[in-house]
Design an enzyme around this catalytic site. Sequence first.
Site, PDB file in Angstrom:
ATOM      1  N   HIS A  80       0.840  -1.221   0.000  1.00 45.92           N
ATOM      2  CA  HIS A  80       0.000   0.000   0.000  1.00 45.92           C
ATOM      3  C   HIS A  80       0.868   1.263   0.000  1.00 45.92           C
ATOM      4  O   HIS A  80       0.536   2.255   0.653  1.00 45.92           O
ATOM      5  CB  HIS A  80      -0.945   0.040   1.213  1.00 45.92           C
ATOM      6  CG  HIS A  80      -1.966  -1.049   1.223  1.00 45.92           C
ATOM      7  ND1 HIS A  80      -3.243  -0.880   0.749  1.00 45.92           N
ATOM      8  CD2 HIS A  80      -1.908  -2.333   1.658  1.00 45.92           C
ATOM      9  CE1 HIS A  80      -3.931  -2.016   0.885  1.00 45.92           C
ATOM     10  NE2 HIS A  80      -3.143  -2.904   1.425  1.00 45.92           N
ATOM     11  N   ASN A 153     -10.227  -2.897   2.438  1.00 41.73           N
ATOM     12  CA  ASN A 153      -9.896  -2.977   1.014  1.00 41.73           C
ATOM     13  C   ASN A 153     -11.173  -2.871   0.194  1.00 41.73           C
ATOM     14  O   ASN A 153     -12.270  -2.980   0.750  1.00 41.73           O
ATOM     15  CB  ASN A 153      -9.231  -4.323   0.691  1.00 41.73           C
ATOM     16  CG  ASN A 153      -7.752  -4.370   1.068  1.00 41.73           C
ATOM     17  OD1 ASN A 153      -7.113  -3.340   1.279  1.00 41.73           O
ATOM     18  ND2 ASN A 153      -7.210  -5.564   1.148  1.00 41.73           N
ATOM     19  N   HIS A 344      -3.943   0.983  11.912  1.00 39.43           N
ATOM     20  CA  HIS A 344      -3.670  -0.259  12.641  1.00 39.43           C
ATOM     21  C   HIS A 344      -4.999  -0.928  12.980  1.00 39.43           C
ATOM     22  O   HIS A 344      -5.860  -0.313  13.630  1.00 39.43           O
ATOM     23  CB  HIS A 344      -2.893   0.087  13.916  1.00 39.43           C
ATOM     24  CG  HIS A 344      -2.584  -1.075  14.789  1.00 39.43           C
ATOM     25  ND1 HIS A 344      -2.581  -2.375  14.344  1.00 39.43           N
ATOM     26  CD2 HIS A 344      -2.253  -1.146  16.106  1.00 39.43           C
ATOM     27  CE1 HIS A 344      -2.267  -3.184  15.342  1.00 39.43           C
ATOM     28  NE2 HIS A 344      -2.072  -2.468  16.425  1.00 39.43           N
ATOM     29  N   TYR A 367       0.843  -4.176  11.858  1.00 43.01           N
ATOM     30  CA  TYR A 367       0.744  -2.740  11.562  1.00 43.01           C
ATOM     31  C   TYR A 367       1.600  -1.892  12.494  1.00 43.01           C
ATOM     32  O   TYR A 367       2.361  -1.021  12.064  1.00 43.01           O
ATOM     33  CB  TYR A 367      -0.723  -2.293  11.595  1.00 43.01           C
ATOM     34  CG  TYR A 367      -1.497  -2.853  10.415  1.00 43.01           C
ATOM     35  CD1 TYR A 367      -1.744  -2.086   9.302  1.00 43.01           C
ATOM     36  CD2 TYR A 367      -1.936  -4.166  10.405  1.00 43.01           C
ATOM     37  CE1 TYR A 367      -2.424  -2.594   8.209  1.00 43.01           C
ATOM     38  CE2 TYR A 367      -2.611  -4.697   9.319  1.00 43.01           C
ATOM     39  CZ  TYR A 367      -2.848  -3.905   8.225  1.00 43.01           C
ATOM     40  OH  TYR A 367      -3.501  -4.423   7.141  1.00 43.01           O
TER      41      TYR A 367
HETATM   42 FE1  HDD Z   1      -2.631  -4.787   5.392  1.00 43.57          FE
HETATM   43  C1  HDD Z   1      -1.159  -1.741   5.069  1.00 43.57           C
HETATM   44  C2  HDD Z   1      -5.579  -3.506   4.299  1.00 43.57           C
HETATM   45  C3  HDD Z   1      -3.938  -7.972   5.229  1.00 43.57           C
HETATM   46  C4  HDD Z   1       0.066  -5.946   6.919  1.00 43.57           C
HETATM   47  N1  HDD Z   1      -3.241  -2.991   4.781  1.00 43.57           N
HETATM   48  C5  HDD Z   1      -2.487  -1.846   4.720  1.00 43.57           C
HETATM   49  C6  HDD Z   1      -3.285  -0.771   4.255  1.00 43.57           C
HETATM   50  C7  HDD Z   1      -4.536  -1.259   4.047  1.00 43.57           C
HETATM   51  C8  HDD Z   1      -4.505  -2.658   4.370  1.00 43.57           C
HETATM   52  C9  HDD Z   1      -5.746  -0.488   3.564  1.00 43.57           C
HETATM   53  C10 HDD Z   1      -2.803   0.651   4.021  1.00 43.57           C
HETATM   54  C11 HDD Z   1      -2.987   1.478   5.232  1.00 43.57           C
HETATM   55  C12 HDD Z   1      -2.606   2.904   4.906  1.00 43.57           C
HETATM   56  O1  HDD Z   1      -3.303   3.502   4.063  1.00 43.57           O
HETATM   57  O2  HDD Z   1      -1.636   3.374   5.463  1.00 43.57           O
HETATM   58  N2  HDD Z   1      -4.381  -5.593   4.789  1.00 43.57           N
HETATM   59  C13 HDD Z   1      -5.506  -4.877   4.494  1.00 43.57           C
HETATM   60  C14 HDD Z   1      -6.630  -5.784   4.410  1.00 43.57           C
HETATM   61  C15 HDD Z   1      -6.154  -7.036   4.638  1.00 43.57           C
HETATM   62  C16 HDD Z   1      -4.754  -6.925   4.901  1.00 43.57           C
HETATM   63  C17 HDD Z   1      -8.060  -5.370   4.145  1.00 43.57           C
HETATM   64  C18 HDD Z   1      -6.903  -8.349   4.643  1.00 43.57           C
HETATM   65  C19 HDD Z   1      -7.885  -8.580   5.422  1.00 43.57           C
HETATM   66  N3  HDD Z   1      -2.034  -6.613   5.925  1.00 43.57           N
HETATM   67  C20 HDD Z   1      -2.725  -7.801   5.817  1.00 43.57           C
HETATM   68  C21 HDD Z   1      -1.987  -8.847   6.460  1.00 43.57           C
HETATM   69  C22 HDD Z   1      -0.854  -8.270   6.966  1.00 43.57           C
HETATM   70  C23 HDD Z   1      -0.902  -6.880   6.615  1.00 43.57           C
HETATM   71  C24 HDD Z   1      -2.426 -10.294   6.560  1.00 43.57           C
HETATM   72  C25 HDD Z   1       0.269  -8.890   7.741  1.00 43.57           C
HETATM   73  C26 HDD Z   1       0.145  -9.875   8.560  1.00 43.57           C
HETATM   74  N4  HDD Z   1      -0.830  -4.004   5.828  1.00 43.57           N
HETATM   75  C27 HDD Z   1       0.120  -4.662   6.522  1.00 43.57           C
HETATM   76  C28 HDD Z   1       1.308  -3.795   6.876  1.00 43.57           C
HETATM   77  C29 HDD Z   1       0.915  -2.418   6.261  1.00 43.57           C
HETATM   78  C30 HDD Z   1      -0.438  -2.721   5.649  1.00 43.57           C
HETATM   79  C31 HDD Z   1       2.631  -4.381   6.431  1.00 43.57           C
HETATM   80  C32 HDD Z   1       1.915  -1.780   5.324  1.00 43.57           C
HETATM   81  C33 HDD Z   1       2.041  -0.354   5.729  1.00 43.57           C
HETATM   82  C34 HDD Z   1       1.270  -0.230   6.925  1.00 43.57           C
HETATM   83  O3  HDD Z   1       0.716  -1.430   7.257  1.00 43.57           O
HETATM   84  O4  HDD Z   1       1.153   0.782   7.588  1.00 43.57           O
HETATM   85  O5  HDD Z   1       1.429  -3.724   8.251  1.00 43.57           O
END
Ligand code: HDD
Length: 710
Positions: A80, A153, A344, A367
Amino acid sequence: MDNNQQNDAANPENEKDMQLEDARVDHKGTRLTTNQGVGVTNTDDSLKAGERGPTIMEDFHFREKMTHFDHERIPERVVHARGFGAHGYFQVYEPMAEFTEAKFLQDPSVKTPVFVRFSTVVGSRGSADTVRDVRGFATKFYTEDGNYDLVANNIPIFFIQDAIKFPDVVHAIKPEPHNEIPQASAAHDTMWDFVVSNTETAHMMMWLLSDRAIPRSFRMMEGFGVNTFRFVNEQGKARFVKFHWKPKLGVHSLTWDESQKLAGKDPDFHRKDLWEAINMGEYPEYELGVQILEEEDEFKFDFDILDPTKFWPEELVPVKIIGKMTLDRNQDNFFAETEQAAFHTGNVVPGIDFSNDPLLQGRLFSYQDTQLLRLGGPNFHEIPINRPTAPVNNNQRDGFHRMTIDRGAVAYSKNSLRKNDPQPDPKNGYKHYMEKVDGQKIRTRSESFNDHYRQATLFWNSMSPAEKQHIIKAFHFEVGKVKDKTIKQRVVEMFNNVDGNLASQIAAGIGVDPPASPGGTGVTDSSPAVSQENTIKGARTRKLAVLAENGFNFKEVTEVMTALQTAGIHVDIVSKNLGMLSSAEGQQLEANKSYATSAAVMYDALFVASGQQCVNSLMMQKDAKTFVSDTFIHAKPIGATNEGIDLLTAAEVQGVTMAGADDQSKVFTDLGVVTIRNATDLTAFTQEFINAIGQHRHWMRENQDGKMSG
Ligand code: HDD
């Protein structure tokens, strides 16, 4: 309206606005200083030993300016990375006390401030907006009980069932590590190798290859919390819940050909669309919906409600609409707000709790962890965009970039020197739902997660004929780019488990064998709610190009434009060159776009100006004909009056009934092409044209000439 204009935030309306206002500086009428507040005499020349001599070390202004610049990047998000944010507010429609004690869901008169960040998942920060991808839809509610983040999402399910596989799916879909190719795309070997090796991805891949993954606008996307959460009321009763955002403008998409062209011609297409809509006062609105499930109904379905690769069909569990979010203010500074926003899934408030969904459980760790690195330490909650409006008091201290000046000697609990302040609040503090848990430690997947295909078939069954064609063409593109033939063959076999016909059609386009025998799951149901065919449509906020040249018919063009603008359609005048155009009668209209600065893919509809001299010029321009044929190929509404119709014919708008030379004042509408000749009154024409624009796409054209993009 000026593209760079920002809303005047000088009149803060709520606590969050006031907080942000404190952090804002516009630098107007100020003198230049160093970061120490020392006045600077000259920032264009470094301090040198002699006019042509070397720069001197003691030039503290040079060193400070350069050092700050050298350090002005932070790591982009692991996923993202590319996003765009806006401010707004949320209001609940009626008290939700029966289901949840969340304070922001009780009083319809309360406007809870929100910040939303939309994003793509796979591409890096500089990638194009319109690539085929899942879109993030993360909302931070600044509630009186603390911040609540709904990190959603635009697709209701996910690739994998357990968070421990998240690094795997992300490594597979990101550019391949040896050569960093391809950017922002799933169309490569490692992703499809992952897909065929991990068949839990089947359902998500169907959504990813559908029109959902190429949205027309952030304003026209649904949002889904994906994971199962809980609502808990004041009496401590819990129910399972899934969150939905439903856009008031409906769910709409680009075509794949448009997406690809826009990625080159206007890589900022989505962020610009949101920015401009808010600046024009066309505030995007999304209703919040919840699917609520009683705990005793947990096992009532033929899927596990904790499995994030499954959605709860609305036909089985209705979506209750409980409130509305309005985005009414653009950010002031992209970095300070959008880039530093830290979402988060673990940011919840009393009344909202988690489930044991194994994907959610892992998200609850990831997060916070990722933000510690990205935002450089544990104090990112103090950055203005992340700071709650609810008071923050605890014994946490120090760390990089601490902003708060915590007074006093006591930073521990329990203490007697400060009468144990800050006091735990057993009554109103957050209480975790007391779910009974009793199990063996076991590193395995529940058998109830084993079905990977039935909902993929349900989704396929729910698609309209046009949507199905788009999915098949998306397979041809995505899997067609895979080099390994074995993987391609395995894709056909894997999706034969979803639907035999689908698998044969995939095979036909990618140079491998059709399935040995047609497969499928036997699921014959559909979920009409997931088809975009059944969404809200309308003409409001659609964008229309008027193709015009000198000698246009002023009366007709202005009459049509006025009617469309009254219907909320935004109109640009496109011509060979920018600047003033003269009508046949000498009146002026400004061409605010040219072929160099615009293209048909940037518009939802097209009108060709009438006037003999105007159309004669347009007929000589290849760009004008391309504008028409692209609009036609992309199934978008086209309108023309009198001589304007001749450009449509010249641009090979074929197979459509159009007004002929002898037709008297009759409107012809066929496949979204609306024409009229010899009319004195254009009222009927404009009405028909607005109707056609309100229908958005006229997919029948795809079947008609087979030359549609897909
Ligand atoms: Fe995630 C970012 C949504 C699964 C780990 N995720 C992130 C963002 C969104 C989502 C909208 C962007 C937030 C922003 O605008 O800053 N992610 C989802 C959805 C998931 C999902 C709807 C499925 C249900 N994500 C998911 C999993 C993991 C992560 C299974 C890890 C175990 N997601 C992250 C992250 C991020 C992230 C690595 C990257 C940057 C951030 O968090 O701030 O922690």
